[in-house]
Design a protein around this motif. Structure first.
Motif, PDB file in Angstrom:
ATOM      1  N   GLY A 263       3.540  88.581  99.714  1.00  0.00           N
ATOM      2  CA  GLY A 263       3.484  87.323  98.977  1.00  0.00           C
ATOM      3  C   GLY A 263       2.711  86.209  99.657  1.00  0.00           C
ATOM      4  N   GLY A 264       2.586  86.231 100.963  1.00  0.00           N
ATOM      5  CA  GLY A 264       1.795  85.195 101.626  1.00  0.00           C
ATOM      6  C   GLY A 264       0.309  85.448 101.415  1.00  0.00           C
ATOM      7  N   ASP A 265      -0.510  84.439 101.702  1.00  0.00           N
ATOM      8  CA  ASP A 265      -1.949  84.597 101.500  1.00  0.00           C
ATOM      9  C   ASP A 265      -2.556  85.561 102.509  1.00  0.00           C
ATOM     10  OD1 ASP A 265      -1.909  82.752  99.438  1.00  0.00           O
ATOM     11  OD2 ASP A 265      -2.289  81.052 100.773  1.00  0.00           O
ATOM     12  N   ALA A 266      -1.951  85.634 103.700  1.00  0.00           N
ATOM     13  CA  ALA A 266      -2.569  86.387 104.790  1.00  0.00           C
ATOM     14  C   ALA A 266      -2.220  87.868 104.756  1.00  0.00           C
ATOM     15  CB  ALA A 266      -2.170  85.783 106.128  1.00  0.00           C
TER      16      ALA A 266
ATOM     17  N   GLY B   8       3.678  88.451 113.194  1.00  0.00           N
ATOM     18  CA  GLY B   8       4.584  87.340 113.484  1.00  0.00           C
ATOM     19  C   GLY B   8       5.952  87.839 113.928  1.00  0.00           C
ATOM     20  N   CYS B   9       6.449  88.886 113.262  1.00  0.00           N
ATOM     21  CA  CYS B   9       7.739  89.475 113.646  1.00  0.00           C
ATOM     22  C   CYS B   9       7.668  90.016 115.071  1.00  0.00           C
ATOM     23  CB  CYS B   9       8.100  90.616 112.692  1.00  0.00           C
ATOM     24  SG  CYS B   9       8.492  90.051 111.023  1.00  0.00           S
ATOM     25  N   LEU B  10       6.570  90.685 115.370  1.00  0.00           N
ATOM     26  CA  LEU B  10       6.377  91.269 116.693  1.00  0.00           C
ATOM     27  C   LEU B  10       6.443  90.186 117.774  1.00  0.00           C
ATOM     28  CD1 LEU B  10       5.679  93.974 118.102  1.00  0.00           C
ATOM     29  CD2 LEU B  10       3.260  93.365 117.879  1.00  0.00           C
ATOM     30  N   ALA B  11       5.746  89.074 117.523  1.00  0.00           N
ATOM     31  CA  ALA B  11       5.746  87.966 118.482  1.00  0.00           C
ATOM     32  C   ALA B  11       7.161  87.428 118.683  1.00  0.00           C
ATOM     33  CB  ALA B  11       4.814  86.852 118.000  1.00  0.00           C
TER      34      ALA B  11
ATOM     35  N   SER C  77       0.294  81.008 106.118  1.00  0.00           N
ATOM     36  CA  SER C  77       0.750  81.234 107.490  1.00  0.00           C
ATOM     37  C   SER C  77       0.101  82.454 108.127  1.00  0.00           C
ATOM     38  CB  SER C  77       2.268  81.457 107.512  1.00  0.00           C
ATOM     39  OG  SER C  77       2.933  80.307 107.110  1.00  0.00           O
ATOM     40  N   ASP C  78      -0.293  82.304 109.370  1.00  0.00           N
ATOM     41  CA  ASP C  78      -0.702  83.451 110.162  1.00  0.00           C
ATOM     42  C   ASP C  78       0.479  83.847 111.057  1.00  0.00           C
ATOM     43  OD1 ASP C  78      -0.515  81.461 111.975  1.00  0.00           O
ATOM     44  OD2 ASP C  78      -2.611  81.496 112.594  1.00  0.00           O
TER      45      ASP C  78
END
Lengths: 376, 376
Positions: free
Chosen positions: A24-27, A35-38, A321-322
Motif C-alpha cells: 500500500g505504500g508508494d515505495a 524498515g522492519c529489518l532496521a 516512506s522509505d
C-alpha cells in the motif's frame, strides 16, 4: 492493549509485537521489509507480524536470517491503493486486504500496535470499524510530531486529517487526546495546549473556534493540561506550547505546507551551495553541519501520524516512506505500546466528556434563565 | 485609479504617488520613513504622501533633503493599534487616524495606491468602507506572494486573512481576482489556478470545496485562467501552478506556518554552523551562498499582502516590517498602480459574476427538472 510475548527466542522473554502492513505504500513492500529489518536489528524486544501477499513478501523476508522467529508473515491478498475512496474499499474487497489484516491483529490482541503507510482515509475507516472508538470520543484524530524550537524535543499537532470538520466539542476532545498522548510519549505531567487560530486576540477566528477557546479553558483542570490560548501558524514549533489543537483540514494543510517549505529550502540551499565548483568547494567543510541540520528537519524522523481515540494504537506512516521512515514509525508504535498510554487515556476521557456535557447544560440553563428574565 | 503627476520636479514629468501610513506598525514611524527614503532613492518616478502626526513624522522627514518635493506629510493625529478590534476603531476615533487618511488619499485620487503596516482587520474594514467593493465582488481578499520552485518568480495565494470563511462563490471570485492580479503583476496571459485541499482526489475535502472545484472548472474560459484542480499544502511553491485559492482562515495559517518553518530552519542552520569554533570556521567560505539563500527566502522581499476586489489598490505590509520590508511594499504598490491592473480587472469581474449566477440557475433548473421527473 495486549503485550504479546514469544517465549524461548533469543533470550528476550517479553517481546512487544507490532503489526505492519507490507503493502500500500508508494515505495513498495521491499522498502517496508528493509524498515522492519532496521528496527529488528536495533531493538531486541521487538517482534513483527507482516501483512501482505505471501508470494511477494515471503521471498523478501526469507533471505534475512535475523528476521527468523522475529517476523511472521500473515498472508493477505488484497491491496488498498492510495487513491481509492475509503468507503469503496470497505464495501469492496476490504476484508481481504493487508491493511484490514494488519488492524485485525491489534483487535485480536496478537499485536500491541499497527503500522501502515497506505491510504490514510481507508486506514482510519477500517480502524474505526474494527477497533471502535473509545468511550467519550466522537471523532478520532491523527496527531503528528513537529520539531520544537531550541530543543531536540517535539510538539504535537492534531487533527492533521482524520476529519475535515471539527465542532467545539471535538476540538476539546482533541486537546484531551493530545495531552494524554504527549504526557505518555514525552513524560510531561501537564502538557501545554494551544488552539490554532489566525490571531491571538479573543475576537479573532471563526465562531466555533472562539467557543472551543472558552471550553478549553474551563476543561483544563479536569483534563490535566495547561491552556495557553490561541496560537498562530508560526507558533506550531514554539517552545511555549506542547500540543496544538486544530481541525483536520487546517492541520493537514499546515503540516503539508511546513513539509513543502522545508523541502523548498533544502533544495534552494543545495542549489546555492552547488551553483559553481567554487561554491561546492566552499561548502565541503560544512557538510557535517548540513547533515546534522538535515537530520533535525528530516520529515522521516518525525514520521508517523498516531490515530488517537480508538481502542488500539495505529500509526500511519507517510505514504512515500522509505526504510528509514518505516523504521521510525515502528519505533513510535513500539514505544506507545510499551507505555500502555492507551489504557491510561480511556478512563479520563469518559470523565471529561461528562464534564463538557454538564458545562454545556449549565450554560444553556443560564442562557434560558437570562432570556426568561428579559421577557418578564 | 489616478496617476498623480507633479510637474517641474527633477525632470520626472509623470510621477506615481503612493500613500503611506507612517504609524501603526510594530517598528514605528522612523522605520517607515527609512523605507520611504530607500524607495525614493531607487525610483525617480515615485512620490509619497506620508500620513501621521506632523509632530512625530515631520522631524523624521525634515533632515532628508532628498525627500523634499517628493514626500509630503499629511497630518493625522490618531493611531490604530495592532490589537484593536476593527469595528471599535471605525466606531471610535477611526476618521482621525493615519490609516483612514492614508486610504482617503486613494479615494480622492491624490494617490494611486496605499501602503500600511498597521492592523490588518482595521485596514480591510476602512478600505471597504471608503473604497467600496468592485461590482461583482462579495468579499475582497488578501493575496500574498510565495517563492516559486526552480525559478526566481512567485506564486500568489489568496485569501490569507480578509475573511475567515468563504463560500464556493467567494472562492471563484478569489480565483478571478488572483488571476487578474497575476496576469498584470507577472505578465502571464493565462495564469494557472489551483484550489487548496487536503488531497488531490475528487472526493477529498469539505463539501463547499468540492462545489468550488466544479465551478472553477466551468468558469476557467470566461475568467481567462487554466484550472489545474486541487493542490495540497506542499504544492503552494509548485512550478505547476500560479494562483492558489483558499479561504482566509486556511490561507492565513498556511502563510504563517511557512514563515515559521523558514525561521525555524534558518535558526537551526545558524545553530549548527556556529556550534563550535570549528564549524564557524568551516562555514566561512559558504557565507555568500547562505546570504543568497537568505535573500531568496526572506519574507521581507515578498512583503506586501495586496487587497483585491476594491476600487483602489491597498498593500498591507507585514506588521513587523523594517525599512527593507516597507520599501518592498511601496515598490509593489507602485508597480500595481503603474500597470493599471485595477481598471482592467473590474470589467471582467462583473461579467464573470453574471456567468456564475447563470450557471447556478441552470443547475438549479436541471435539478428541479430531475426531481420532478422522479416524482412523476
Amino acid at each position: 492493549m495486549t503485550h504479546s510475548s514469544e517465549a524461548g527466542s533469543d533470550g528476550a522473554s517479553t517481546r512487544i509485537t507490532v503489526s505492519v502492513d507490507a503493502m500500500g505504500g508508494d515505495a513498495g513492500p521491499a522498502e517496508v521489509v528493509a524498515g522492519c529489518l532496521a528496527s529488528i536489528r536495533r531493538n531486541p524486544e521487538l517482534a513483527i507480524i507482516l501483512h501482505g501477499d505471501e508470494a511477494v513478501v515471503g521471498p523478501l523476508v526469507g533471505p534475512h536470517r535475523e528476521l527468523q522467529g522475529r517476523v511472521r508473515v500473515a498472508h493477505a491478498e488484497g491491496v488498498v491503493t492510495m487513491d481509492e475512496k475509503p468507503s469503496h474499499v470497505v464495501r469492496g474487497n476490504g476484508k481481504t486486504t493487508s491493511m484490514w489484516s494488519c488492524i485485525e491483529s491489534v483487535r485480536s490482541g496478537d499485536a500491541a500496535a499497527a503500522v501502515s503507510c497506505g491510504n490514510t482515509g481507508a486506514l482510519m475507516l477500517m480502524s474505526m470499524l474494527r477497533l471502535r472508538k473509545l468511550p467519550g470520543v466522537d471523532r478520532p484524530a491523527i496527531a503528528c510530531m513537529w520539531p520544537k524550537r531550541g530543543t531536540h524535543d517535539f510538539n504535537i499537532m492534531l487533527d492533521v486529517g482524520a476529519d475535515v470538520r471539527a465542532e467545539p466539542d471535538n476540538l476539546v476532545q482533541y486537546a484531551l487526546l493530545g495531552a494524554a498522548y504527549y504526557r505518555n510519549a514525552f513524560q510531561v505531567t501537564r502538557p501545554r495546549v494551544g488552539l490554532l487560530n489566525v490571531g491571538t486576540e479573543d475576537h479573532k477566528g471563526r465562531p466555533e473556534i472562539r467557543e472551543a477557546h472558552e471550553l478549553l479553558g474551563t476543561m483544563a483542570e479536569i483534563g490535566r493540561y495547561d491552556y495557553v490560548g490561541f496560537v498562530e501558524g508560526g507558533d506550531i514549533p514554539s517552545a511555549d506550547v506542547d500540543v496544538i489543537v486544530t481541525d483536520g483540514f487546517t492541520g493537514n494543510v499546515a503540516l503539508k505546507t511546513a513539509e513543502g517549505t522545508a523541502r523548498l529550502i533544502r533544495d534552494l540551499l543545495r542549489e546555492e551551495l552547488t551553483a559553481s565548483w567554487l561554491s561546492k568547494l566552499a561548502a565541503l567543510p560544512s557538510l557535517g553541519a548540513f547533515r546534522r541540520l538535515q537530520k533535525r528537519i528530516d520529515p522521516r524522523r518525525v514520521n508517523g501520524g498516531v490515530f488517537l481515540g480508538l481502542n488500539g494504537t495505529v500509526v500511519k506512516s507517510h505514504g512515500a516512506s522509505d526504510a528509514t521512515g518505516i523504521s521510525a514509525a515502528i519505533k513510535l508504535a513500539f514505544r506507545l505500546a510499551q507505555s500502555r498510554f492507551q489504557d491510561r487515556m480511556s478512563d479520563r476521557l469518559a470523565q471529561v466528556a461528562d464534564a463538557v456535557q454538564q458545562d454545556r447544560a449549565a450554560r444553556h440553563e443560564a442562557a434560558q434563565g437570562a432570556s426568561t428574565k428579559g421577557e418578564a
